[in-house]
Motif scaffolding. Structure first.
Motif, short mmCIF file in Angstrom:
data_model
loop_
_atom_site.label_atom_id
_atom_site.label_comp_id
_atom_site.label_asym_id
_atom_site.label_seq_id
_atom_site.Cartn_x
_atom_site.Cartn_y
_atom_site.Cartn_z
N VAL A 52 -2.63 -6.98 -6.50
CA VAL A 52 -3.03 -5.69 -5.95
C VAL A 52 -3.88 -4.98 -7.00
O VAL A 52 -3.57 -5.01 -8.20
CB VAL A 52 -1.82 -4.81 -5.58
CG1 VAL A 52 -2.28 -3.45 -5.04
CG2 VAL A 52 -0.92 -5.52 -4.57
N GLY B 245 -3.67 0.23 -4.18
CA GLY B 245 -3.81 -0.45 -2.90
C GLY B 245 -5.24 -0.58 -2.42
O GLY B 245 -5.48 -0.87 -1.25
N HIS C 26 0.80 -1.22 0.00
CA HIS C 26 0.00 0.00 0.00
C HIS C 26 0.83 1.26 0.00
O HIS C 26 0.37 2.31 -0.41
CB HIS C 26 -0.90 0.02 1.24
CG HIS C 26 -1.92 -1.07 1.21
ND1 HIS C 26 -2.81 -1.26 2.23
CD2 HIS C 26 -2.18 -2.03 0.31
CE1 HIS C 26 -3.58 -2.28 1.97
NE2 HIS C 26 -3.22 -2.77 0.81
N THR D 33 -5.77 -5.89 -1.79
CA THR D 33 -4.63 -6.80 -1.90
C THR D 33 -5.12 -8.21 -1.58
O THR D 33 -5.76 -8.42 -0.54
CB THR D 33 -3.50 -6.41 -0.94
OG1 THR D 33 -3.07 -5.08 -1.25
CG2 THR D 33 -2.32 -7.35 -1.07
#
Length: 676
Positions: free
Chosen positions: A631, A635, A17, A638
């Protein structure tokens, strides 16, 4: 589309992320196309048109320099890191002596007089483009790929996508054993995306080569095991009658990630205004939004009644796409109203591709008014009709329909009748597949490319008011469709042979639960390996088109059809953020409904959050490829799936963890244990 779709990102740039979506890219794009274009190399820092010394043409590209041998069409590259790579060996069979090479403002041009070919080379947006135009019918075998000593794996968009180690014994076997050696595929018909690629092992840093073929009609790809290594050679047929006198191929040298070819292709689509956006489709028709979070199911018997819909809703299923065949007992208005009230989409199966004598037709979808049959039949060069699927009637000409539509309204009338029950979706079989036709019939002649254009025109009309889907949608149809059934399936030739074995596969009876859809089947070992072994599967299609349309497996391969593959298929669906596809009747709903509800409950929030996002990262977390991670967006989601039998970082084998941006802990699903 997202703001960076036209850029070529590092395919590892969003593994977590916290990493910026502006991570520096390392993609060398070399594109072979047929017409010179305005020169401009993003990221190269120079507008120079390269250098020419004898037959050696050097052109700047993103990440380094591409070198074309104008005498043989061999292509090499030198990366910014100093690594030299072979992108193509010389053209197979030779090209004859080249004519003089003339410098142009953006590259160079030359000819191969013996083959009647005019060639140009230029750089565009960081890609090298080489173009061929033929003044006569003929063929060329090029590019010749996989010859670099460092080539380690082949990426092939069969269905969702495969990554095949070039030395893998299974894939180096012949077709009869499920392998690729000695086989060929029509790029325009047999691949879901017009590309292939190689990863390069060894050397310093990762590297890979992507090959795009926008002129896919008339192009094929041949596979050969040479010294125990898979190589591929493209071939293009120049045919004036087929409209294939131009040829375009695109090379992209990447970081070696197995989805990098699809990343480059997504950028190519965006740069050329050919990438659709599911967000935009939802704005244009809000009903498209009901695809987010929905599983798909074709319903039969009691499952297509208002009562059956109610049972799904009571199980806690909040989103579904419900389809039904065009038989004598479609979903009625009451069932459709119940489905809409439940938040579900409802749509009939239809096809505009088949015509039969109304007196003996075996399906209502094959019956047309007036003289549509036989006047609209596609005709071969000898005047005989193109026999329809399964030996039934004939294939109908899309151009004949388009010419007649303004006055006769055959397609509009058909559609209006099919959705008179209030259905808000439509599954149009065949139209978006790779199988297209040349029509020689007087009055509605067309090329295969023309067939695509006619199909696009009618799908575009349907998509204005209906949530439109089609079969095994290829990339050229992504802008007009909201969903497809089939491009999620890496179908091998053995599948079609198995489906013809009615004793094993099942037939089209009983009417309310046909064995072809409901009878469980055990796949032969070779076929199971070729289609569903997770270590060979990669999300090429989702990397290219996730966020444009929703992709699922073929309708005859429902989730329950292949019991031994259920866990892997569920994990793949969650990993790729794609829905499962079911067939349901009353008994199946009673027996499997709680499991369906549990799986859909897990999937729904993930797909609602990420269904409109692009797939930004895919990687293997273990050397045996048993643990994989994707992903989506920046983000937004995930997902980590463990296809193995041992736990990895606390994730048990046969389970998947998913984490939304707002989650503090991952959400876990172990499909084999899923119950209501």
């Amino acid at each position: 589309m997202t703001s960076d779709d036209s850029q070529i990102p590092d395919s590892k740039s969003l593994e977590g992320h916290g990493r910026s979506r502006t991570t520096a890219t390392r993609v060398l794009a070399a594109s072979l196309a047929l017409t010179a274009t305005t020169f401009g190399v993003s990221g190269c820092g120079s507008a120079a048109a390269g250098t020419l010394e004898g037959s050696r043409l050097e052109l700047p590209v993103t990440g380094g320099t591409a070198v074309v041998d104008t005498a043989s069409l061999a292509v090499t590259a030198k990366t910014g890191g100093g690594r030299e790579l072979a992108l193509s060996a010389p053209a197979g069979g030779g090209l004859g002596k080249p004519g003089p090479v003339t410098r142009t403002g953006d590259g160079a041009r030359w000819t191969y007089p013996a083959k009647g070919l005019r060639v140009t080379a230029s750089s565009e947006r960081g890609r090298l483009r080489i173009t061929m135009r033929a003044d006569r019918d003929g063929s060329v075998s090029w590019p010749v790929t996989g010859t670099d000593r460092g080539a380690s794996a082949l990426q092939l968009p069969r269905g969702e996508g495969l990554d095949v180690p070039v030395r893998d014994a299974f894939w180096n076997g012949g077709e009869e054993k499920g392998g690729l050696d000695g086989s060929s595929v029509d790029v325009g018909e047999g691949l879901s995306l017009p590309l292939w690629g190689y990863s390069m092992g060894g050397g310093k840093g990762g590297a890979g080569v992507s090959y795009l073929t926008p002129t896919d009609i008339g192009t094929s790809l041949r596979f050969a095991s040479t010294g125990g290594r898979l190589r591929t050679t493209a071939a293009h047929a120049f045919d004036a009658g087929e409209g294939t006198r131009d040829y375009e191929v695109s090379f992209a040298l990447t970081d070696g990630n197995p989805v990098a070819p699809a990343t480059d292709y997504r950028s190519y689509l965006a740069q050329h205004g050919q990438l659709g956006s599911l967000r935009q489709k939802i704005r244009q028709n809000p009903a498209n939004g009901k695809l987010l979070g929905a599983f798909h199911a074709y319903v039969w018997g009691d499952a297509r009644t208002a009562s059956g819909v109610g049972r799904l809703k009571r199980l806690g299923v909040d989103r579904m796409w419900l389809g039904y065949d065009a038989g004598p007992d479609p979903m009625n208005a009451a069932a459709v109203r119940a489905a809409k009230k439940a938040g579900y989409l409802v749509g009939p199966y239809d096809t505009f591709a088949n015509g039969q004598d109304p007196k003996s037709a075996d399906s209502p979808t094959s019956v047309w008014p007036g003289r549509v049959y036989p006047d609209f039949c596609i005709r071969k060069a000898d005047g005989t009709p193109e026999t329809g699927f399964g030996g039934r009637g004939c294939y109908l000409s899309s151009r004949a329909f388009e010419k007649a539509e303004p006055g006769k309204h055959y397609l509009a009338d058909r559609t209006r009748t099919m959705v008179a029950n209030g259905a808000d979706s439509y599954f149009l079989d065949v139209d978006a597949t790779g199988e297209v036709f040349r029509d020689h019939a007087r009055g509605h002649e067309m090329t295969k490319g023309g067939d695509r254009e006619m199909r696009l025109a009618r799908m575009r009309r349907l998509s204005q008011n209906l949530v439109l889907g089609s079969e095994s949608a290829q990339a050229w149809a992504n802008q007009v469709l909201a969903y497809d059934h089939g491009s999620g399936t890496p179908a091998a030739d053995g599948l079609w042979k198995l489906e013809k074995d009615r004793k094993t596969w099942g037939g089209y009876y009983p009417e309310k639960a046909p064995g072809a859809f409901f009878k469980p089947v055990k796949l032969p070992t070779e076929l199971a390996t070729a289609m569903y072994d997770p270590k060979y599967r990669v999300p090429l299609y989702e990397t290219a088109l996730h966020g444009s349309l929703v992709n699922a497996e073929r309708w005859e391969l429902s989730y329950e059809k292949l019991p031994e593959q259920k866990t892997d298929r569920a994990l793949l669906a969650m990993l790729y953020n794609t829905p499962l596809n079911y067939v349901l009747d009353g008994p199946a709903l009673a027996k499997k409904g709680p499991e369906l509800a549990a799986l859909q409950k897990y999937f729904s929030p993930l797909h609602r959050a990420a269904g409109t996002e692009r797939l930004t990262s895919f990687r293997w977390l273990t050397g045996d490829r048993s643990v994989q991670r994707t992903v989506f967006g920046d983000g937004a989601l995930t997902v980590t799936a463990n296809f193995g039998s041992r736990a990895h970082d606390g994730l048990p084998g046969g389970c998947v963890d998913a984490k939304l941006r707002t989650d503090t802990q991952p959400r876990r699903l172990c499909p084999a244990k899923a119950t209501g």
